[in-house]
Design a protein around this motif. Structure first.
Motif, PDB file in Angstrom:
ATOM      1  N   ARG A  23      -8.968  10.373  -8.912  1.00 21.45           N
ATOM      2  CA  ARG A  23      -7.800   9.866  -8.182  1.00 21.45           C
ATOM      3  C   ARG A  23      -8.173   9.198  -6.854  1.00 21.45           C
ATOM      4  N   GLN A  24      -9.411   9.333  -6.407  1.00 25.56           N
ATOM      5  CA  GLN A  24      -9.770   8.874  -5.072  1.00 25.56           C
ATOM      6  C   GLN A  24      -9.649   7.360  -4.907  1.00 25.56           C
ATOM      7  N   VAL A  25     -10.191   6.600  -5.862  1.00 25.21           N
ATOM      8  CA  VAL A  25     -10.121   5.137  -5.766  1.00 25.21           C
ATOM      9  C   VAL A  25      -8.677   4.635  -5.852  1.00 25.21           C
ATOM     10  N   PRO A  26      -7.868   5.087  -6.837  1.00 27.31           N
ATOM     11  CA  PRO A  26      -6.463   4.646  -6.853  1.00 27.31           C
ATOM     12  C   PRO A  26      -5.701   5.030  -5.593  1.00 27.31           C
ATOM     13  N   LEU A  27      -5.947   6.243  -5.063  1.00 31.54           N
ATOM     14  CA  LEU A  27      -5.249   6.665  -3.840  1.00 31.54           C
ATOM     15  C   LEU A  27      -5.686   5.829  -2.645  1.00 31.54           C
ATOM     16  N   PHE A  28      -6.989   5.560  -2.547  1.00 33.72           N
ATOM     17  CA  PHE A  28      -7.490   4.734  -1.448  1.00 33.72           C
ATOM     18  C   PHE A  28      -6.863   3.341  -1.493  1.00 33.72           C
ATOM     19  N   THR A  29      -6.816   2.762  -2.688  1.00 32.77           N
ATOM     20  CA  THR A  29      -6.231   1.429  -2.854  1.00 32.77           C
ATOM     21  C   THR A  29      -4.750   1.431  -2.498  1.00 32.77           C
ATOM     22  N   LEU A  30      -4.032   2.454  -2.963  1.00 32.79           N
ATOM     23  CA  LEU A  30      -2.600   2.561  -2.695  1.00 32.79           C
ATOM     24  C   LEU A  30      -2.328   2.711  -1.202  1.00 32.79           C
ATOM     25  N   TYR A  35      -0.710   0.693   4.134  1.00 31.93           N
ATOM     26  CA  TYR A  35      -0.986   0.587   5.569  1.00 31.93           C
ATOM     27  C   TYR A  35      -1.011  -0.864   6.026  1.00 31.93           C
ATOM     28  N   VAL A  36      -1.662  -1.726   5.252  1.00 23.57           N
ATOM     29  CA  VAL A  36      -1.735  -3.150   5.606  1.00 23.57           C
ATOM     30  C   VAL A  36      -0.335  -3.760   5.626  1.00 23.57           C
ATOM     31  N   VAL A  37       0.471  -3.447   4.609  1.00 23.07           N
ATOM     32  CA  VAL A  37       1.849  -3.965   4.555  1.00 23.07           C
ATOM     33  C   VAL A  37       2.657  -3.460   5.739  1.00 23.07           C
ATOM     34  N   THR A  38       2.487  -2.177   6.090  1.00 23.86           N
ATOM     35  CA  THR A  38       3.216  -1.591   7.218  1.00 23.86           C
ATOM     36  C   THR A  38       2.896  -2.308   8.517  1.00 23.86           C
ATOM     37  N   VAL A  39       1.607  -2.482   8.792  1.00 24.43           N
ATOM     38  CA  VAL A  39       1.193  -3.110  10.047  1.00 24.43           C
ATOM     39  C   VAL A  39       1.638  -4.568  10.101  1.00 24.43           C
ATOM     40  N   LEU A  40       1.396  -5.319   9.029  1.00 26.94           N
ATOM     41  CA  LEU A  40       1.729  -6.747   9.038  1.00 26.94           C
ATOM     42  C   LEU A  40       3.237  -6.980   9.104  1.00 26.94           C
ATOM     43  N   SER A  41       4.000  -6.211   8.330  1.00 27.40           N
ATOM     44  CA  SER A  41       5.454  -6.424   8.302  1.00 27.40           C
ATOM     45  C   SER A  41       6.093  -6.039   9.638  1.00 27.40           C
ATOM     46  N   ASN A  42       5.630  -4.939  10.244  1.00 24.96           N
ATOM     47  CA  ASN A  42       6.186  -4.550  11.539  1.00 24.96           C
ATOM     48  C   ASN A  42       5.752  -5.505  12.646  1.00 24.96           C
ATOM     49  N   LEU A  67      11.043   0.082  17.747  1.00 15.22           N
ATOM     50  CA  LEU A  67      10.913   0.901  16.545  1.00 15.22           C
ATOM     51  C   LEU A  67       9.748   0.422  15.691  1.00 15.22           C
ATOM     52  N   SER A  68       9.594  -0.885  15.562  1.00 17.55           N
ATOM     53  CA  SER A  68       8.477  -1.438  14.777  1.00 17.55           C
ATOM     54  C   SER A  68       7.140  -1.092  15.413  1.00 17.55           C
ATOM     55  N   LEU A  69       7.078  -1.171  16.747  1.00 16.72           N
ATOM     56  CA  LEU A  69       5.843  -0.796  17.449  1.00 16.72           C
ATOM     57  C   LEU A  69       5.516   0.676  17.228  1.00 16.72           C
ATOM     58  N   VAL A  70       6.513   1.533  17.345  1.00 17.84           N
ATOM     59  CA  VAL A  70       6.295   2.973  17.151  1.00 17.84           C
ATOM     60  C   VAL A  70       5.885   3.261  15.706  1.00 17.84           C
ATOM     61  N   ASP A  71       6.481   2.553  14.741  1.00 19.41           N
ATOM     62  CA  ASP A  71       6.113   2.761  13.339  1.00 19.41           C
ATOM     63  C   ASP A  71       4.646   2.429  13.090  1.00 19.41           C
ATOM     64  N   ILE A  72       4.156   1.364  13.736  1.00 18.60           N
ATOM     65  CA  ILE A  72       2.741   1.022  13.604  1.00 18.60           C
ATOM     66  C   ILE A  72       1.875   2.141  14.180  1.00 18.60           C
ATOM     67  N   CYS A  73       2.221   2.607  15.373  1.00 13.19           N
ATOM     68  CA  CYS A  73       1.461   3.686  16.013  1.00 13.19           C
ATOM     69  C   CYS A  73       1.544   4.975  15.204  1.00 13.19           C
ATOM     70  N   TYR A 279       7.678  10.104   4.847  1.00 17.95           N
ATOM     71  CA  TYR A 279       8.044   9.762   6.224  1.00 17.95           C
ATOM     72  C   TYR A 279       6.867   9.266   7.060  1.00 17.95           C
ATOM     73  N   THR A 280       5.610   9.529   6.637  1.00 17.25           N
ATOM     74  CA  THR A 280       4.471   9.020   7.396  1.00 17.25           C
ATOM     75  C   THR A 280       4.032   7.635   6.946  1.00 17.25           C
ATOM     76  N   MET A 281       4.277   7.278   5.678  1.00 16.82           N
ATOM     77  CA  MET A 281       3.794   5.987   5.167  1.00 16.82           C
ATOM     78  C   MET A 281       4.898   5.116   4.584  1.00 16.82           C
ATOM     79  N   VAL A 282       5.721   5.699   3.714  1.00 11.89           N
ATOM     80  CA  VAL A 282       6.702   4.892   2.979  1.00 11.89           C
ATOM     81  C   VAL A 282       7.804   4.376   3.900  1.00 11.89           C
ATOM     82  N   THR A 283       8.390   5.265   4.710  1.00 12.75           N
ATOM     83  CA  THR A 283       9.492   4.838   5.584  1.00 12.75           C
ATOM     84  C   THR A 283       9.063   3.776   6.588  1.00 12.75           C
ATOM     85  N   PRO A 284       7.926   3.940   7.318  1.00  7.50           N
ATOM     86  CA  PRO A 284       7.503   2.864   8.221  1.00  7.50           C
ATOM     87  C   PRO A 284       7.222   1.554   7.499  1.00  7.50           C
TER      88      PRO A 284
END
Length: 314
Positions: A23-30, A35-42, A67-73, A279-284
């Motif tokens: 599961r490590q490679v699929p989880l890492f990719t996911l 994370y990339v989508v979160t940072v770029l979209s915010n 809120l977007s800044l806090v979500d990135i942090c 709440y740590t990854m999906v919501t932001p």
């Protein structure tokens, strides 16, 4: 407990989301993709608001940019360490690094909560007190609300971190979680954690639930005001303005209440990992899309940025 009796722990081992190798490679990719989508979209939301003076000076978008800044942090506090551990299999974190991660995780999470409450206040005043909107939600008031959100959340986090630093840890240092959170750390301690648990369920409950109750009361008043509107078009406009915010509030608070408002002894990595990921990854990650999906002003700002970028490259 005296310092002579305290067990000094130099590091913890974060066991991550799953111990299964396949599961490590699929989880890492996911998680990397999220994370990339979160940072770029915010960052896109922040850029769109900052480059459009009409949005930047509107209270709702001022809160949204924060809120977007806090979500990135908030996401950056946990996900990079999780990615590094998943990729390299080295999942150790120093004692000091663990407390620091817990501190910033709590601080940014509570700031998120207060900003959502500030946005609820903005919607309440805009719908229920429109004639007083420019006075009540002045630039100075908005800045005060944001500054207070940051200050109180960091004081709240400092309290929990100081209480955690006073505990002794002995025996296993294997943390059954993917980051340093309050309940998993309390389960590893061989000290009396009564004070910590008491603060979580009293002061912590007041801080988190206080913002939630304020949001609920604001929207109760909004709902009552909207139901008095005679035109169906007016009702749709009001509900449309509040729908995005209510969706974010439901996602954020629903998972937090599930994880934290239970006895610390009941915390289970297997049972609570999915809500924690929510709440740590999906919501932001979803917040920027939720707020822009039906928001014509932000969509217009993004289109203008794209046009200006294209013309500048032409």
């Amino acid at each position: 407990m005296g310092s002579s009796n305290r067990t000094v722990v130099s590091e913890f081992v974060l066991l991550g989301v799953s111990s299964k190798e396949e599961r490590q490679v699929p989880l890492f990719t996911l998680f990397l993709g999220m994370y990339v989508v979160t940072v770029l979209s915010n960052l896109t939301i922040i850029l769109a608001i900052c480059l459009d003076p009409r949005l930047l000076h509107a209270p709702m978008y001022f809160f949204l940019s924060n809120l977007s800044l806090v979500d990135i942090c908030f996401t950056t506090t946990t996900v990079p360490k999780l990615l590094a551990g998943t990729f390299s299999r080295v999942r150790k974190i120093s004692y000091g690094g663990c407390l620091a991660q817990m501190y910033f995780f709590i601080a940014f999470g509570i700031t998120d909560s207060f900003l959502l409450a500030s946005m609820a206040l903005d919607r309440y005043v805009a719908i229920c007190r429109p004639l007083h909107y420019s006075t009540v939600m002045s630039r100075q008031v908005c800045q005060l609300l944001v500054t207070t959100s940051w200050l109180v959340s960091h004081l709240h986090s400092l309290l929990h971190t100081i209480l955690m630093s006073r505990l002794s840890f002995c025996g296993s240092n294997r943390l059954h979680h993917f980051f340093c959170d309050v309940f998993p750390l309390l389960k590893l301690s061989c000290s009396d954690t009564t004070a910590n648990a008491l603060v979580v369920h009293t002061e912590g409950a007041v801080v988190v639930n206080g913002a939630l109750v304020f949001i609920a009361l604001s929207y109760a008043r909004i709902l009552a005001a909207v139901l008095r509107v005679s035109s169906s078009g007016g009702k749709r406009k009001a509900f449309s303005a509040c729908g995005s915010h209510l969706t974010v509030v439901t996602l954020f608070y629903g998972t937090i209440i599930w994880v934290y408002f239970q006895p610390s002894s009941s915390f289970s990595a297997e049972k609570d990992t999915l809500p924690t990921i929510m709440y740590t990854m999906v919501t932001p990650m979803l917040n920027p899309f939720i707020y822009t999906l039906r928001n014509s002003e932000i969509q217009g700002a993004l289109k203008r940025i794209c046009r200006e970028s294209s013309s500048g490259m032409g």
